[in-house]
Write an enzyme that holds these catalytic residues in place. Structure first.
Site, PDB file in Angstrom:
ATOM      1  N   TYR A  30       9.437  -6.971   7.460  1.00  0.00           N
ATOM      2  CA  TYR A  30       8.742  -5.684   7.223  1.00  0.00           C
ATOM      3  C   TYR A  30       8.952  -5.164   5.797  1.00  0.00           C
ATOM      4  O   TYR A  30       9.680  -5.765   5.023  1.00  0.00           O
ATOM      5  CB  TYR A  30       9.006  -4.647   8.307  1.00  0.00           C
ATOM      6  CG  TYR A  30      10.414  -4.215   8.650  1.00  0.00           C
ATOM      7  CD1 TYR A  30      11.477  -4.370   7.777  1.00  0.00           C
ATOM      8  CD2 TYR A  30      10.675  -3.611   9.887  1.00  0.00           C
ATOM      9  CE1 TYR A  30      12.746  -3.934   8.117  1.00  0.00           C
ATOM     10  CE2 TYR A  30      11.950  -3.176  10.235  1.00  0.00           C
ATOM     11  CZ  TYR A  30      12.975  -3.337   9.332  1.00  0.00           C
ATOM     12  OH  TYR A  30      14.217  -2.910   9.666  1.00  0.00           O
ATOM     13  N   GLU A  31       8.303  -4.079   5.476  1.00  0.00           N
ATOM     14  CA  GLU A  31       8.221  -3.538   4.100  1.00  0.00           C
ATOM     15  C   GLU A  31       7.581  -4.569   3.163  1.00  0.00           C
ATOM     16  O   GLU A  31       7.925  -4.665   1.989  1.00  0.00           O
ATOM     17  CB  GLU A  31       9.605  -3.135   3.561  1.00  0.00           C
ATOM     18  CG  GLU A  31      10.366  -2.158   4.426  1.00  0.00           C
ATOM     19  CD  GLU A  31       9.976  -0.699   4.253  1.00  0.00           C
ATOM     20  OE1 GLU A  31       9.198  -0.400   3.336  1.00  0.00           O
ATOM     21  OE2 GLU A  31      10.436   0.131   5.056  1.00  0.00           O
TER      22      GLU A  31
END
Ligand SMILES: Cc1cc2nc3c(=O)[nH]c(=O)nc-3n(C[C@H](O)[C@H](O)[C@H](O)COP(=O)(O)OP(=O)(O)OC[C@H]3O[C@@H](n4cnc5c(N)ncnc54)[C@H](O)[C@@H]3O)c2cc1C
Length: 602
Positions: A409-410
């Site tokens: 994620y990110e």
């Protein structure tokens, strides 16, 4: 000491400018206030999170929410928020420090905390109108409400701007109706506010909205079941469906079509915070591993005394040290850039936005490097525990599972790798970082006759700093030749971009470790810093190997004949030590220290 604009490196400039050790901030520079904050957060982590680890592993989502509320009562959710909106306004380094020391108990809480304080709150503090900030930020900063960030859709993950969720203006022009499906939404199960990205008509770019979510009056919002995940098991992750959800026009964030920009900038902040959030996990993994290794005996010997285990302990320590060094270095650069902009008359909001954007390259580098280091550390942690590492009874397996998400994620690590190099090339084209001048000099050096003089390396780190300068030449040589060869088509050559980014990452991480150890050796004495010096040297040695491998693969992929021979000779020259460090001895010294202290002790 006050920082002047010309002294402060711009984002990406670390590659072409030398940084003095006095100019980097290190964890040893924490102020008294920061040290107190660190103690308070560590105490909270032990008492409220680690003591109840089993509940997180048993998917007790309500408990995650309860602990989040307690964090809010203590002010931890509002560290980055200006006082005017109910926060502590403690500056960027302190924000990082809280993310760091609150995150090691479990990835479940760490994700809930990160999603709320970062991507769930920052879009409003960074882009909200005064009314929006007054209305929502105090509730978020205190934990009265929790936030979620709804960008990803089933068909729009890495390609975040391709979402199909729509926002349609009502006939009276007073509201939008949102329709669509979001996926993988952290905190969905207990949030009261969502930052939602949707497309208006056929706009090229998506638009951001602040959407309230009241379970008793759901306004067309329904949630999917909790996802069954590999790790971060008590972090609420659900799909979110919007069915004619009515949002007043005044809840649009920034302007129409500005959503992609908001999403990307929120992610820049999220990336460095995620790096911070992996650091204490890494320290804790090493501490748990060395404690076990000191206790566990095989062949009548504590396993910590075996060279094979010492190797692991030393490598784990060196990577944690480099991660800390680079993360706090970049955090202080961001903090200083924000202060400079405020001093120059920018609003706090504008200053923070531009300050973080300036270091987007470093944010991507850190996200990739630290998320991979914590995963490797957890993997070796399991190995040190042997069979017990594979058991749910010991903390290693959960640490390993929880670490895995940080690479996804990110922005996945592939996307962040390509972004880091892509952003650097863009900065060069805009004239913000001069890559062409230094790259041309490297080319001239390649054509010239190398010097056969042996420099004086008696001063601490003189050879290592020269090595860093040479690694920078490798990047300029490889990336420069690739840009010449492919021009704008370079972005089609992903393996090359990824190799270039691995070189870039290693340069930043190794340089940060060396500058920190040098700064500390100067003020605390070389003897007192012997192990820190050893860790910096070990990290650099590994970095040189990674640079050599990636440089070689790149060169032989795009250059032929004389050009290939010249570039390979340059590479050989740039990765050569005059005096090779005795890596085995360095590892032994580092491991002995960690063993004696029975913890990560730097
Ligand atoms: C537990 C969890 C929590 C999450 N929380 C949130 C949240 O709160 N809010 C939110 O909006 N999202 C959230 N996400 C979504 C997350 O950000 C996405 O999963 C991530 O961005 C990747 O998107 P994807 O899963 O669709 O993978 P894809 O984009 O399909 O990628 C699959 C693979 O292909 C690679 N790839 C994709 N495009 C390219 C390319 N152009 N070049 C090279 N390689 C490429 C990727 O790197 C990856 O390896 C969460 C995800 C998880 C698993």
């Amino acid at each position: 000491m006050e920082t002047k604009d010309k002294e402060l490196l711009r984002g990406g400039q670390f590659l072409v400018k030398e940084t003095k050790c006095e100019d980097v901030f290190t964890p040893e520079d924490f102020s008294e206030e920061q040290k107190m904050m660190k103690e308070a957060v560590m105490e909270f982590n032990e008492r409220e999170i680690i003591a109840h680890k089993a509940r997180f592993e048993a998917k007790d989502f309500a408990f995650t929410e309860e602990v989040m509320r307690k964090a809010g009562e203590l002010g931890f959710l509002g560290v980055a928020v200006p006082e005017a909106y109910g926060g502590l306004d403690m500056g960027f380094v302190s924000t990082l420090l809280v993310c760091d020391y609150i995150s090691s108990g479990t990835g479940s809480f760490s994700t809930a905390f990160g999603a709320h304080t970062g991507i769930g709150t920052m879009p409003i503090t960074l882009y909200g109108t005064e009314e929006q900030k007054q209305k929502y930020v105090p509730k978020l900063a205190t934990g009265e409400w929790f936030g979620a960030y709804c960008l990803t859709e089933p068909g729009a993950g890495s390609d975040a701007n391709s979402g199909k969720t729509t926002a349609t203006l009502s006939e009276d022009g007073k509201s939008y109706k949102i329709n669509g499906q979001k996926m993988w939404i952290s905190n969905a199960g207990f949030c009261r506010l969502m930052i939602v990205f949707a497309r208006i008509e056929n706009d090229k770019n998506i638009t951001g909205f602040i959407v309230e979510y009241d379970k008793d009056n759901p306004n067309g919002i329904t949630l999917g079941e909790e996802e069954h995940k590999l790790g971060i098991r008590a972090s609420s992750t659900r799909q979110v469906f919007f069915n004619d959800t009515v949002v007043p026009v005044e809840n649009m964030l920034a302007g129409r079509g500005e959503g992609f920009k908001i999403a990307m900038n929120a992610l820049n902040v999220g990336r460095i915070k995620l790096a911070g959030a992996c650091l204490d996990s890494q320290r804790r993994i090493l501490t748990t591993a060395v404690q076990y290794a000191n206790e566990r005996k095989q062949f009548n010997t504590p396993i910590a005394d075996f060279g094979a285990i010492k190797y692991k302990l030393a490598e784990m320590a060196a990577s944690a040290y480099a991660g800390e060094s680079a993360t706090y270095r970049a955090a202080k650069n961001i903090e200083d850039r924000i202060s400079l902009r405020v001093a120059a008359g920018n609003s706090h909001q504008e200053a923070e936005l531009k300050g973080v954007e300036e270091y987007a390259i470093e944010c991507s580098i850190l996200k990739v490097a630290v998320s991979e280091d914590v995963q490797n550390c957890a993997d070796e942690g399991i190995q040190i525990f042997g069979g017990m590492g594979f058991s749910e009874e010991t903390p290693m397996e959960a640490a390993w599972r929880d670490a895995r998400i940080a690479r996804i994620y990110e922005g996945t690590n592939e996307i962040n790798r390509m972004l880091s190099v892509g952003m650097l090339v863009k900065k060069a084209m805009k004239g913000h970082v001069d890559l062409l001048g230094p790259a041309t000099k490297v080319q001239e050096e390649l054509m010239g006759i190398p010097s056969f003089e042996t420099p004086d390396y008696s001063e601490l780190f003189s050879e290592e700093k020269e090595m860093i300068a040479k690694l920078k030449k490798v990047f300029l040589m490889v990336a420069g030749a690739a840009v010449q060869k492919f021009g704008p088509d370079l972005e089609e050559h992903q393996q090359l971009l990824i190799a270039a980014s691995d070189i870039l990452i290693e340069i930043y991480m190794a340089e940060s470790a060396i500058l920190r150890a040098e700064k500390n050796a100067k003020r605390f004495g070389e003897e007192a810093q012997a192990i820190q010096i050893a860790m910096a040297k070990l990290y650099l040695y590994n970095a040189v190997s990674i640079v050599e491998k990636n440089g070689k693969e790149s060169i032989i992929s795009f250059a032929e004949g004389d050009e290939q021979r010249m570039l390979l000779m340059g590479l050989k020259r740039f990765v050569k030590y005059t005096n090779y460090p005795d890596i085995v001895d360095l590892r032994i010294a580092i491991a002995e220290k960690v063993k004696a202290e029975n913890k990560y002790c730097f």
